[in-house]
Design a protein around this motif. Sequence first.
Motif, short mmCIF file in Angstrom:
data_model
loop_
_atom_site.label_atom_id
_atom_site.label_comp_id
_atom_site.label_asym_id
_atom_site.label_seq_id
_atom_site.Cartn_x
_atom_site.Cartn_y
_atom_site.Cartn_z
N ASN A 53 0.81 -1.22 0.00
CA ASN A 53 0.00 0.00 0.00
C ASN A 53 0.85 1.27 0.00
O ASN A 53 0.30 2.37 -0.08
CB ASN A 53 -0.98 0.02 1.17
CG ASN A 53 -0.29 -0.17 2.50
OD1 ASN A 53 0.93 -0.20 2.58
ND2 ASN A 53 -1.08 -0.32 3.55
N VAL A 54 2.16 1.11 0.07
CA VAL A 54 3.04 2.29 -0.08
C VAL A 54 3.88 2.18 -1.34
O VAL A 54 4.84 2.92 -1.53
CB VAL A 54 3.96 2.47 1.15
CG1 VAL A 54 3.12 2.84 2.37
CG2 VAL A 54 4.80 1.24 1.41
N GLY A 55 3.52 1.23 -2.20
CA GLY A 55 4.13 1.17 -3.52
C GLY A 55 5.36 0.31 -3.67
O GLY A 55 6.01 0.35 -4.72
N VAL A 56 5.68 -0.47 -2.66
CA VAL A 56 6.83 -1.37 -2.79
C VAL A 56 6.42 -2.56 -3.65
O VAL A 56 5.42 -3.22 -3.37
CB VAL A 56 7.32 -1.84 -1.41
CG1 VAL A 56 8.45 -2.84 -1.56
CG2 VAL A 56 7.76 -0.65 -0.57
N THR A 57 7.20 -2.85 -4.67
CA THR A 57 6.85 -3.90 -5.62
C THR A 57 7.84 -5.05 -5.60
O THR A 57 9.02 -4.88 -5.25
CB THR A 57 6.80 -3.35 -7.05
OG1 THR A 57 8.07 -2.80 -7.39
CG2 THR A 57 5.74 -2.28 -7.19
N THR A 58 7.34 -6.23 -5.96
CA THR A 58 8.20 -7.40 -6.18
C THR A 58 7.75 -8.05 -7.48
O THR A 58 6.56 -8.01 -7.82
CB THR A 58 8.11 -8.42 -5.04
OG1 THR A 58 6.77 -8.91 -4.96
CG2 THR A 58 8.50 -7.82 -3.70
N TYR A 59 8.68 -8.66 -8.17
CA TYR A 59 8.40 -9.35 -9.42
C TYR A 59 9.14 -10.68 -9.45
O TYR A 59 10.24 -10.81 -8.91
CB TYR A 59 8.89 -8.53 -10.62
CG TYR A 59 8.17 -7.22 -10.85
CD1 TYR A 59 8.66 -6.04 -10.31
CD2 TYR A 59 7.01 -7.17 -11.60
CE1 TYR A 59 8.00 -4.83 -10.52
CE2 TYR A 59 6.34 -5.98 -11.83
CZ TYR A 59 6.84 -4.82 -11.28
OH TYR A 59 6.19 -3.62 -11.49
N SER A 60 8.53 -11.65 -10.12
CA SER A 60 9.25 -12.89 -10.36
C SER A 60 10.29 -12.62 -11.44
O SER A 60 10.15 -11.72 -12.26
CB SER A 60 8.29 -13.98 -10.81
OG SER A 60 7.80 -13.71 -12.11
N ASP A 61 11.33 -13.43 -11.45
CA ASP A 61 12.37 -13.27 -12.46
C ASP A 61 11.81 -13.48 -13.87
O ASP A 61 12.28 -12.88 -14.83
CB ASP A 61 13.51 -14.25 -12.21
CG ASP A 61 14.34 -13.88 -10.98
OD1 ASP A 61 15.02 -14.77 -10.46
OD2 ASP A 61 14.27 -12.72 -10.55
N ALA A 62 10.78 -14.30 -13.97
CA ALA A 62 10.22 -14.63 -15.28
C ALA A 62 9.55 -13.44 -15.97
O ALA A 62 9.46 -13.39 -17.20
CB ALA A 62 9.21 -15.76 -15.15
N VAL A 63 9.10 -12.46 -15.18
CA VAL A 63 8.36 -11.34 -15.76
C VAL A 63 9.06 -10.01 -15.57
O VAL A 63 8.63 -8.99 -16.14
CB VAL A 63 6.93 -11.26 -15.18
CG1 VAL A 63 6.22 -12.59 -15.32
CG2 VAL A 63 6.93 -10.77 -13.75
#
Length: 122
Positions: A53-63
């Motif tokens: 809710n404060v904009g911290v993001t995570t992504y998988s390596d695949a995407v």
Amino acid sequence: QVQVVESGGGLVQPGGSLRLSCTASTSSASIDVMGWYRQAPGRVRELVATISNVGVTTYSDAVKGRFTISRDVARNTVYLQMDGLKFEDTALYFCDVQGRTLGPFGAGFRSWGQGTQVTVSV
């Protein structure tokens, strides 16, 4: 009660783009993390991306580098912009909502949407 509704899936050619949307409806909870997972036939559900809710993001390596997650906190809505789609991105995409019920004894919860199909094909 938290209702989660996804939209935006469809059929796209390799290299194309799609944008998924997910809205969580609730009057009795605060939402912390929203995200997307996906499940291809015969495979386990896997993380795609999350956003706090404060904009911290995570992504998988695949995407990473191809997909972008964003969020409208006021509208309890999360988006997934998918560019450079590949055959292996074909899957049922689920929205994931995590938060806490309101009140002095708020409990954590996790709710899933029904899923929206993304198919990458020529």
